[in-house]
Design an enzyme around this catalytic site. Structure first.
Site, short mmCIF file in Angstrom:
data_model
loop_
_atom_site.label_atom_id
_atom_site.label_comp_id
_atom_site.label_asym_id
_atom_site.label_seq_id
_atom_site.Cartn_x
_atom_site.Cartn_y
_atom_site.Cartn_z
N PHE A 149 0.69 -1.14 -0.02
CA PHE A 149 0.03 0.16 -0.13
C PHE A 149 0.81 1.44 0.17
O PHE A 149 0.37 2.27 -0.47
CB PHE A 149 -0.95 0.04 1.36
CG PHE A 149 -0.30 0.50 2.54
CD1 PHE A 149 -0.11 1.74 2.82
CD2 PHE A 149 0.12 -0.30 3.40
CE1 PHE A 149 0.64 2.10 3.88
CE2 PHE A 149 1.11 -0.05 4.72
CZ PHE A 149 1.15 1.18 4.75
N LYS A 173 -1.07 -6.98 -9.41
CA LYS A 173 -2.15 -7.03 -8.24
C LYS A 173 -1.75 -6.04 -7.26
O LYS A 173 -0.94 -6.29 -6.53
CB LYS A 173 -1.93 -8.64 -7.64
CG LYS A 173 -3.14 -9.08 -7.01
CD LYS A 173 -3.65 -8.23 -5.90
CE LYS A 173 -3.01 -8.57 -4.66
NZ LYS A 173 -3.33 -7.26 -3.45
N GLU A 176 -5.17 -3.59 -2.05
CA GLU A 176 -6.43 -3.42 -1.78
C GLU A 176 -6.67 -2.27 -1.14
O GLU A 176 -7.77 -1.71 -1.03
CB GLU A 176 -6.85 -4.84 -1.22
CG GLU A 176 -6.64 -5.20 0.23
CD GLU A 176 -5.32 -6.08 0.22
OE1 GLU A 176 -4.51 -5.72 -0.69
OE2 GLU A 176 -5.41 -7.12 0.78
N ARG A 177 -5.56 -1.70 -0.29
CA ARG A 177 -5.93 -0.36 0.46
C ARG A 177 -5.85 0.83 -0.52
O ARG A 177 -6.72 1.79 -0.32
CB ARG A 177 -4.80 -0.17 1.55
CG ARG A 177 -4.41 -1.31 2.32
CD ARG A 177 -4.70 -1.20 3.47
NE ARG A 177 -4.51 -2.53 4.07
CZ ARG A 177 -5.44 -3.57 4.19
NH1 ARG A 177 -6.30 -3.65 3.98
NH2 ARG A 177 -4.79 -5.01 4.63
N SER A 226 5.48 -6.91 3.37
CA SER A 226 6.03 -7.40 4.59
C SER A 226 6.66 -8.68 4.54
O SER A 226 6.35 -9.53 3.74
CB SER A 226 4.54 -7.35 5.70
OG SER A 226 3.86 -8.48 5.18
N CYS A 281 9.51 1.79 3.57
CA CYS A 281 10.54 0.80 3.93
C CYS A 281 11.99 1.40 4.20
O CYS A 281 12.58 0.84 4.70
CB CYS A 281 10.72 -0.24 2.83
SG CYS A 281 10.93 0.29 1.23
N GLU A 385 9.09 -4.07 12.82
CA GLU A 385 8.65 -3.00 12.18
C GLU A 385 7.45 -2.23 12.47
O GLU A 385 6.24 -2.84 12.48
CB GLU A 385 8.68 -3.31 10.64
CG GLU A 385 8.49 -2.36 9.82
CD GLU A 385 8.14 -2.78 8.27
OE1 GLU A 385 7.73 -3.73 8.18
OE2 GLU A 385 8.87 -2.27 7.27
P1 NAD Z 1 1.59 -6.57 2.96
O1 NAD Z 1 2.53 -7.70 3.20
O2 NAD Z 1 0.37 -6.67 3.99
O3 NAD Z 1 1.01 -6.47 1.57
C1 NAD Z 1 1.77 -6.69 0.51
C2 NAD Z 1 0.89 -7.46 -0.81
O4 NAD Z 1 0.78 -8.81 -0.23
C3 NAD Z 1 -0.60 -6.74 -1.08
O5 NAD Z 1 -1.01 -6.68 -2.29
C4 NAD Z 1 -1.37 -7.83 -0.24
O6 NAD Z 1 -2.80 -7.73 -0.93
C5 NAD Z 1 -0.73 -9.08 -0.31
N1 NAD Z 1 -0.85 -9.79 0.54
C6 NAD Z 1 -1.36 -9.48 2.17
N2 NAD Z 1 -1.65 -10.67 2.77
C7 NAD Z 1 -1.41 -11.70 2.15
C8 NAD Z 1 -1.26 -13.15 2.34
N3 NAD Z 1 -1.70 -13.58 3.56
N4 NAD Z 1 -1.22 -13.77 1.40
C9 NAD Z 1 -0.89 -13.35 0.28
N5 NAD Z 1 -0.76 -12.10 -0.24
C10 NAD Z 1 -1.06 -11.18 0.76
O7 NAD Z 1 2.34 -5.24 3.01
P2 NAD Z 1 1.82 -3.84 3.32
O8 NAD Z 1 1.08 -3.58 4.48
O9 NAD Z 1 0.60 -3.47 1.94
O10 NAD Z 1 2.85 -2.78 3.08
C11 NAD Z 1 3.80 -2.42 3.88
C12 NAD Z 1 5.14 -3.33 4.04
O11 NAD Z 1 5.77 -3.30 2.77
C13 NAD Z 1 6.05 -3.13 5.16
O12 NAD Z 1 6.25 -4.21 5.63
C14 NAD Z 1 7.07 -2.56 4.30
O13 NAD Z 1 8.55 -2.43 5.01
C15 NAD Z 1 7.17 -3.23 3.05
N6 NAD Z 1 8.14 -2.46 1.88
C16 NAD Z 1 9.05 -2.98 1.65
C17 NAD Z 1 9.67 -2.32 0.60
C18 NAD Z 1 11.16 -3.04 0.13
O14 NAD Z 1 11.61 -2.42 -0.77
N7 NAD Z 1 11.63 -3.64 0.77
C19 NAD Z 1 9.14 -1.21 -0.27
C20 NAD Z 1 7.97 -0.86 0.29
C21 NAD Z 1 7.20 -1.68 1.37
#
Ligand code: NAD
Length: 498
Positions: A149, A173, A176-177, A226, A281, A385
């Site tokens: 998101f 994909k 969804e937020r 994450s 991140c 985090e």
């Molecule tokens: P998230 O892991 O909740 O979601 C990321 C994606 O995974 C979304 O598209 C979501 O729909 C999908 N997803 C969520 N739960 C799932 C599941 N159980 N099974 C399959 N798919 C699932 O992350 P977020 O809250 O959207 O974003 C924040 C996180 O992203 C933080 O941890 C941040 O550090 C990380 N991030 C990392 C970088 C990097 O380059 N390392 C960059 C941006 C964000």
């Protein structure tokens, strides 16, 4: 209330599932649209369109593909405000920050337009008598991106410009937020001349993610999100024979050496810790002052600045920091501050009781800037985090102690050191076990022609994103050996190795 759905084969397509979920404006706390969550059938339709288009797109001269991306880049420049507004509406970050996000994504598009150069390959003449060998980088096929998101435009743009420039077709994909920016991007790509089916968006949650991981025609998956989900995507994806790059969470430390310019360091840390409400991140979430006196100096420099942070709706020009993305994110951040206090941290600036007085925004998901001092490595505020506007200060006696602290953390995305000492800076840059390092630079995000990626639990897979690492991820090498003797040998000889 408007409905947000998929973009498949060049048009907006309704979902075949009847699952929906509201999308909120975090600044007001109000639901603003209804998102259609996709299913395996919707994903299969998108993959089929992308597969159909792959032969023509991958064989199109790279220069022509690059020209389409170049037109897309011009559209992005011209309509940056429209995209930034869509980001702020669903994410909450300030409008300026959203424009910064679009610019960083746009730079990857710029990099991708140099595809004819980066796809050039090597050729060895006379590897044997009359025998030549050359390598080409070929596209993989249909590739997918699953994005978080916090950068609803930039992170997709870390992926698809390079993937498309290399000749792949793409299914995105988004989170969804904040799903709307991806639809603007899809429409603008079409306007730039991208053939229908080359870029598709399937909205949804785990159901679509699992369908991507299981679909045999998806050859590679790029993920950012994450760490637990990154690990799941990586393990499931490679088990199903896909190429996977999965970037995960972070806890980025800034080491402050006693000789640092405290004002400069404090200003840099303010932007790095509280920009985008800490939902980055590459946010600095831990400050590590080294040596007696450095902790007091940096805390005194930071305290008035954190207290003075202007928190408000992202579209308000005076806001320096917007709300968090969801009510759940707000509650989670507040509970971490509680836990920090309970476990003994000093709450120097407390963002828990922040009240948004502006009329119409009272129910937004705001948390005020928070500064915690005397945090220790066993506390959850340090280990986890938090992804919010909470900065922890962990004091250390020596440079070596600071390095040990960083090495003890599971995440290793980014880090920074503030110093005037070239020795310490060089030692840090060379020996620290973190993927992206800043010397007097608080958020060392590499430019588009370099590559972005951390180490340890911040990445699963072998390739970082964009730059040449992106090119390597989205292509595979084919090596061809040719023999064109002047006069073909008529006589049979058993070939020998070597
Ligand atoms: P998230 O892991 O909740 O979601 C990321 C994606 O995974 C979304 O598209 C979501 O729909 C999908 N997803 C969520 N739960 C799932 C599941 N159980 N099974 C399959 N798919 C699932 O992350 P977020 O809250 O959207 O974003 C924040 C996180 O992203 C933080 O941890 C941040 O550090 C990380 N991030 C990392 C970088 C990097 O380059 N390392 C960059 C941006 C964000």
């Amino acid at each position: 209330m408007s409905t947000i759905s998929h973009y498949i084969d060049g048009e907006v397509v309704q979902s075949t599932s009847n699952r929906t979920q509201p999308v909120f404006n975090p600044a007001t706390g109000q639901a603003i649209s209804e998102l259609q969550l996709g299913n395996a059938k919707d994903l299969a339709t998108a993959v089929a369109a992308a597969k159909r288009e792959f032969p023509a797109w991958s064989q199109m001269p790279p220069l022509r593909r690059a020209r389409i991306l170049d037109k897309f880049k011009i559209i992005l420049w011209d309509r940056m405000d429209e995209l930034a507004e869509a980001i702020t509406l669903e994410h909450g970050k300030t409008f300026d920050d959203a424009k910064g996000e679009v610019t960083r994504g746009l730079e990857v598009v710029e990099f991708a337009t140099s595809a004819p150069s980066f796809l050039k390959s090597d050729f060895s003449e006379n590897v044997g008598t009359g025998v030549d060998t050359y390598n080409v980088r070929q596209a993989l096929g249909v590739v997918a991106g699953i994005t978080p998101f916090n950068f609803p435009a930039m992170v997709p743009m870390w992926m698809f410009p390079v993937a498309l420039a290399c000749g792949n077709t793409f299914v995105l994909k988004p989170s969804e937020r904040d799903p709307s920016p991806s639809l603007l991007i899809a429409q603008w790509l079409k306007e730039a001349g991208l053939p229908d089916g080359v870029f598709n968006v399937v909205q949804g949650d785990k159901e679509v993610v699992d369908a991507i991981l299981e679909h045999p025609d998806v050859k590679a998956v790029s993920f950012v999100g994450s760490t637990p989900i990154a690990k799941y995507i990586y393990v499931t994806g490679i088990t199903n024979g896909k190429r996977v790059q999965a970037l995960g969470g972070a806890k980025n430390h800034a080491v402050i050496m006693p000789d640092a310019d405290m004002d400069m360091a404090a200003n840099a840390i303010m932007g790095a810790a509280y920009g985008s409400a800490g939902e980055r991140c590459m946010a600095i979430s831990v400050v590590v002052p080294v040596g007696e006196g450095t902790g007091d100096a940096i805390v005194s420099a930071l305290k008035p600045k954190v207290e003075a942070l202007s928190v408000g709706p992202g579209m308000d020009a005076e806001s320096e920091m917007g709300p968090l993305v969801t009510k759940q994110a707000q509650e989670r951040v507040l509970s971490y501050i509680d836990a920090g206090e309970t476990s003994g941290a000093d709450v120097v600036v407390d963002g828990r009781n922040f009240n948004q007085a502006k009329q119409g925004y009272e129910d937004g998901y705001y948390v005020g800037g928070t500064l915690l001092d005397n945090v220790t490595p066993d506390m959850s505020v340090y280990r986890d985090e938090i992804f919010g506007p909470v900065l922890s200060v962990v004091r250390r006696d020596t440079f070596a102690d600071a390095v040990d602290l960083i090495h003890g953390h599971q995440y290793a995305n980014g880090t920074a050191i503030f110093t005037r000492d070239g020795d310490a800076a060089r030692n840090f840059a060379q020996n620290i076990e973190v993927g992206m390092v800043g010397i007097n630079v608080p958020i060392p995000v590499p430019m588009a022609f370099h590559s972005f990626g951390g180490w340890k639990a911040s990445i699963f897979g072998d390739h970082a994103m964009h730059g040449m690492e992106g090119v390597r991820f989205y292509t595979r090498i084919k090596t061809t050996t040719t023999r064109w003797p002047a006069k073909l040998d008529a006589e049979f000889k058993m070939p020998t190795l070597g």
